[in-house]
Design a protein around this motif. Structure first.
Motif, short mmCIF file in Angstrom:
data_model
loop_
_atom_site.label_atom_id
_atom_site.label_comp_id
_atom_site.label_asym_id
_atom_site.label_seq_id
_atom_site.Cartn_x
_atom_site.Cartn_y
_atom_site.Cartn_z
N GLY A 132 28.81 36.67 55.88
CA GLY A 132 29.09 38.34 56.09
C GLY A 132 30.20 38.63 56.98
N GLN A 133 31.18 37.94 56.77
CA GLN A 133 32.62 38.19 57.41
C GLN A 133 33.21 39.33 56.73
OE1 GLN A 133 34.29 35.60 59.88
NE2 GLN A 133 32.11 35.88 60.14
N ASP A 134 33.66 40.39 57.50
CA ASP A 134 34.31 41.54 57.23
C ASP A 134 35.75 41.13 56.70
OD1 ASP A 134 35.70 41.55 59.19
OD2 ASP A 134 34.35 42.98 60.38
N GLU A 135 36.47 41.96 56.29
CA GLU A 135 37.73 41.73 55.64
C GLU A 135 38.73 41.31 57.05
OE1 GLU A 135 38.96 41.37 52.85
OE2 GLU A 135 36.89 41.40 52.03
N SER A 136 38.53 42.07 58.05
CA SER A 136 39.37 41.88 59.15
C SER A 136 39.22 40.54 59.90
CB SER A 136 39.02 42.87 60.31
OG SER A 136 39.58 42.71 61.60
N GLU A 137 37.94 39.77 60.05
CA GLU A 137 37.49 38.65 60.39
C GLU A 137 38.26 37.65 59.23
OE1 GLU A 137 36.62 37.19 63.03
OE2 GLU A 137 36.16 39.43 63.92
N LYS A 138 38.03 37.98 58.21
CA LYS A 138 38.68 36.82 57.02
C LYS A 138 40.07 36.69 57.14
CE LYS A 138 35.10 37.77 53.57
NZ LYS A 138 34.98 38.16 52.13
N GLN A 139 40.84 37.86 57.60
CA GLN A 139 42.38 38.01 57.72
C GLN A 139 42.61 37.02 58.82
OE1 GLN A 139 44.50 39.20 55.40
NE2 GLN A 139 46.16 38.19 56.65
N ARG A 140 41.86 37.14 60.03
CA ARG A 140 42.19 36.28 61.20
C ARG A 140 41.85 34.87 60.63
NH1 ARG A 140 39.33 40.79 63.49
NH2 ARG A 140 40.75 42.10 65.07
N ALA A 141 40.87 34.60 60.23
CA ALA A 141 40.32 33.20 59.76
C ALA A 141 41.77 32.40 59.16
CB ALA A 141 39.35 33.23 58.94
N LEU A 142 42.34 33.30 58.01
CA LEU A 142 43.38 32.93 57.42
C LEU A 142 44.64 32.86 58.20
CD1 LEU A 142 43.07 34.91 54.10
CD2 LEU A 142 42.37 32.67 54.35
N GLN A 143 44.88 33.74 59.18
CA GLN A 143 45.85 33.32 59.89
C GLN A 143 45.83 32.08 60.89
OE1 GLN A 143 45.72 36.88 62.51
NE2 GLN A 143 46.74 38.25 61.19
N PHE A 144 44.34 31.71 61.23
CA PHE A 144 44.02 30.37 61.93
C PHE A 144 44.57 29.27 60.93
CE2 PHE A 144 40.58 27.61 63.71
CZ PHE A 144 41.30 26.97 64.54
N ARG A 145 44.15 29.23 59.62
CA ARG A 145 44.33 28.29 58.67
C ARG A 145 45.72 28.09 58.68
NH1 ARG A 145 44.11 29.91 52.90
NH2 ARG A 145 46.16 31.04 53.52
N ASN A 146 46.68 29.15 58.59
CA ASN A 146 48.24 28.96 58.20
C ASN A 146 48.87 28.38 59.42
OD1 ASN A 146 48.05 30.22 55.71
ND2 ASN A 146 48.37 32.20 56.43
N PHE A 147 48.53 28.90 60.81
CA PHE A 147 48.78 28.12 62.05
C PHE A 147 48.63 26.66 61.95
CE2 PHE A 147 47.79 26.42 66.15
CZ PHE A 147 48.83 26.66 66.98
N LEU A 148 47.30 25.91 61.41
CA LEU A 148 47.02 24.74 61.56
C LEU A 148 47.98 24.14 60.52
CD1 LEU A 148 43.29 24.96 61.38
CD2 LEU A 148 44.68 24.33 63.31
N LYS A 149 48.41 24.65 59.41
CA LYS A 149 48.98 23.98 58.47
C LYS A 149 50.66 23.89 58.74
CE LYS A 149 48.06 24.80 54.12
NZ LYS A 149 47.57 25.42 52.82
N ALA A 150 51.01 24.79 59.43
CA ALA A 150 52.40 24.96 59.70
C ALA A 150 52.82 24.34 61.19
CB ALA A 150 52.82 26.70 59.60
N GLU A 151 51.79 24.59 62.13
CA GLU A 151 52.43 24.69 63.58
C GLU A 151 51.55 23.51 64.22
OE1 GLU A 151 53.67 28.19 65.70
OE2 GLU A 151 53.18 29.33 63.71
N MET A 152 50.46 23.00 63.75
CA MET A 152 49.65 22.21 64.54
C MET A 152 50.27 20.90 64.93
SD MET A 152 45.81 20.78 63.74
CE MET A 152 46.00 19.93 62.44
#
Length: 622
Positions: A132-152
């Protein structure tokens, strides 16, 4: 069991539940995203576990998020089949240091995806429509994923504590979001994941029911483990509330928040509350089961009963080893009263007159040991009989026992190892569940005599005498009707008879037991004449193995012939004892008389008490 455990969990105070919420050992990192979706580490701290000291508010906040974001178990995680990512939430990403670059479990094979590549699948599952994640929450989750891949990788290198992590330490990265978001996702995830499988979930009156995941494997993918002729697919369903309670129970047990074993008073919740309060009364030391039960008895002045007793094992995984109902707990060993109306105690008398060292030069006789209750019996009797391998008491650490834990044969003599495996469950039932019939005459005799005969091989005189004291002092209590021939007073009678037999021409053995006692005295005296430098009590074994009376006499005659040169011709007391032993024909079998032979051998020898003979030149070394 499921309903009782669920009810018990509901009785646990909130203050105890809070104790289960602790940060994982490792590095906790909080990441905040700006309006443009750029992430930045705003705070980090390493948690050291028991060595950490006072926990900061930051770590306490991280612990709340960690619990809300954690997987139910590795089979319900979002990183199958690798199972290396242990969080199960789009708000957190947690794994062990060993799974990251340089770690033992970091894949070196380019064909195997590392943890960052697997993060794609992880977030894909966490953003499934069912959560039940709305589009806004999904977008923030993808930002988190991109941060992990690029900057972790760079972010970790910039944190000083990262270099000091052990391979088993966790790295936990949290999104800076309110705890309510974490918990809302957890509620949906747990509702389905708490069951073994969702295939059999049904809804009744607004409540979801499904197959239990509590110590229960589902065999739908293993046909050879399923019923082939049953007319049903599953036998039982539990509610979502019960599934949640059982999951909480596992968590609290894993944190060792309850005594072990733990009594659960389902119909008397006030007693369960008392138990938990007593367990947490001191911050320095948790009370043992024995101490808790003793205090409850003193508080309520009545017998305890009608409770469930559960025993946990903490090995590679937490297991419930025993779960049983105790209708009535018998704390006292004896139902009899003394002249003043107080409960009588069982007493371990010093029938062998064993001594202990006070210092390097002085020794004193061991005093009688009173046993008032089952926990005294556990400490003084079970501890000694099993060479402190099954039960051990330490003044600082308290009691430790191994009633259900895995025990390796290494470090145990075969006979003792066999005794432990054979009798530890009956002993546990005898002490903690008042199943007095679990240890009877034959079991008690087997434990005592097997241990004594095993100790003979190593010549452990003090241990042998202690076990003989236990045997003759307590064996009467394991008969359905007390047998006076095994009471300590009977050994005193044999000692008195021995003094008469060796001194009075007209006095003879008047029982098979007295004869066996005298034979033990004679054998010890003869063996003490040996000039061997490394002689031990193992030399008694050939006599104990004889089952034929004639062969037994031949063995005695053999050592008499061997050591006759060391015995004076006119030693009348010895001559009288030897003649009485050699002419007596017992009616009972030698195996039945073995305990009295041992008692005579290890009790103070009558032939050494005479002033008319020289002291033995050599005594057998313990």
């Amino acid at each position: 069991m499921i309903k009782e455990l669920a009810q018990f969990v509901n009785q646990v105070p909130d203050i105890v539940r809070e104790r289960a919420i602790k940060p994982k050992v490792g590095l906790h990192i909080l990441v905040r995203f700006d309006e443009n979706g750029n992430g930045k580490v705003i705070k980090s701290e390493r948690y050291l576990g028991k060595k950490h000291g006072e926990t900061t508010q930051f770590l306490k906040d991280c612990a709340l998020k960690q619990v809300a974001a954690w997987m139910i178990d590795t089979n319900k995680c979002f990183d199958l089949p690798a199972k290396g990512i242990h969080s199960a939430s789009p708000y957190c990403f947690a794994f062990k240091r060993e799974s990251w670059k340089g770690g033992d479990k970091y894949p070196t094979d380019s064909d195997k995806p590392d943890i960052l590549k697997r993060s794609e699948g992880y977030f894909q599952k966490s953003l499934d429509e069912k959560y039940g994640q709305d589009e806004s929450e999904k977008q923030r989750a993808l930002q988190f994923r991109n941060f992990l891949k690029a900057e972790m990788a760079a972010a970790l290198e910039n944190i000083d504590a990262y270099a000091d992590l052990d391979s088993s330490d966790y790295i936990l990265i949290y999104r800076d979001e309110p705890i309510e978001k974490y918990e809302a996702f957890r509620k949906v995830y747990a509702a389905e994941g708490l069951f073994n499988t969702a295939d059999y979930n049904i809804e009744l009156d607004g409540e979801v029911y499904g197959t239990s995941n509590f110590y229960n494997g589902f065999n739908s993918k293993k046909p050879f483990l399923t019923h082939q002729t049953a007319s049903f697919d599953i036998t039982y369903r539990i509610s979502a509330a019960e599934a949640k309670a059982l999951s909480d129970f596992n968590t609290m047990v894993g944190k060792r928040l309850f005594p072990n074993p733990a009594p659960m008073f389902i119909d008397q919740p006030e007693l369960t509350e008392d138990i938990i309060q007593l367990y947490y009364r001191s911050e320095d030391r948790k009370l043992s089961h024995r101490e808790i039960i003793s205090e409850l008895l003193n508080k309520y002045h009545k017998d305890l009963g009608n409770y469930y007793l559960i025993y946990f094992s903490f090995g590679k995984k937490i297991e419930i080893k025993d779960f049983d109902f105790v209708s009535k707990f018998k704390y006292l060993l004896s139902d009899e009263k003394d002249e003043d109306g107080n409960p009588k105690s069982w007493v371990i008398e010093n029938v062998t007159e064993v001594q202990k060292f006070i210092n390097k030069k002085e020794r004193e006789y061991i005093r009688p040991i009173p046993l008032a209750n089952v926990f005294d019996f556990e400490r003084e009797v079970i501890g000694r009989l099993f060479d402190y391998k099954l039960v051990n008491y330490d003044d600082q650490k308290g009691v430790s026992f191994r009633y259900f834990e895995d025990i390796e044969s290494k470090g145990h003599r075969p006979a003792m190892f066999s005794l432990i495996l054979k009798y530890r469950k009956p002993i546990y039932d005898f002490i903690y569940k008042s199943m007095r019939s679990s240890i009877g005459r034959y079991q008690f005799e087997d434990i005592c005599l097997t241990g004594i005969l095993d100790d003979l091989k190593d010549g452990k005189e003090y241990a042998i005498k202690s076990k003989l004291n236990i045997y003759f002092s307590l064996r009467q209590y394991f008969y359905e009707n007390k047998n006076p021939s095994f009471m300590p007073s009977k050994i005193d009678e044999h000692k008195a008879l021995m003094a008469k037999v060796v001194s009075e021409e007209a006095t003879h053995f008047d029982s098979d037991e007295g004869y066996a006692f005298g034979a033990g005295q004679l054998i010890y005296f003869l063996l003490s004449k040996s000039e061997a430098g490394d002689l031990t009590h193992a030399v008694l074994e050939p006599f104990l193995q004889k089952t034929n009376h004639a062969h037994f006499n031949e063995a005695i005659a053999g050592i008499l012939l061997k050591y006759k040169h060391a015995i004076g011709f006119d030693f009348k007391r010895f001559n009288k004892l030897a003649s009485e032993v050699l002419v007596y024909i017992p009616q009972k079998g030698l195996s039945e008389l073995r305990p009295f032979l041992l008692a005579g051998y290890f009790c103070p020898n009558i032939l050494f008490q005479s002033k008319k003979i020289d002291s033995p030149s050599k005594s057998i070394q313990p």
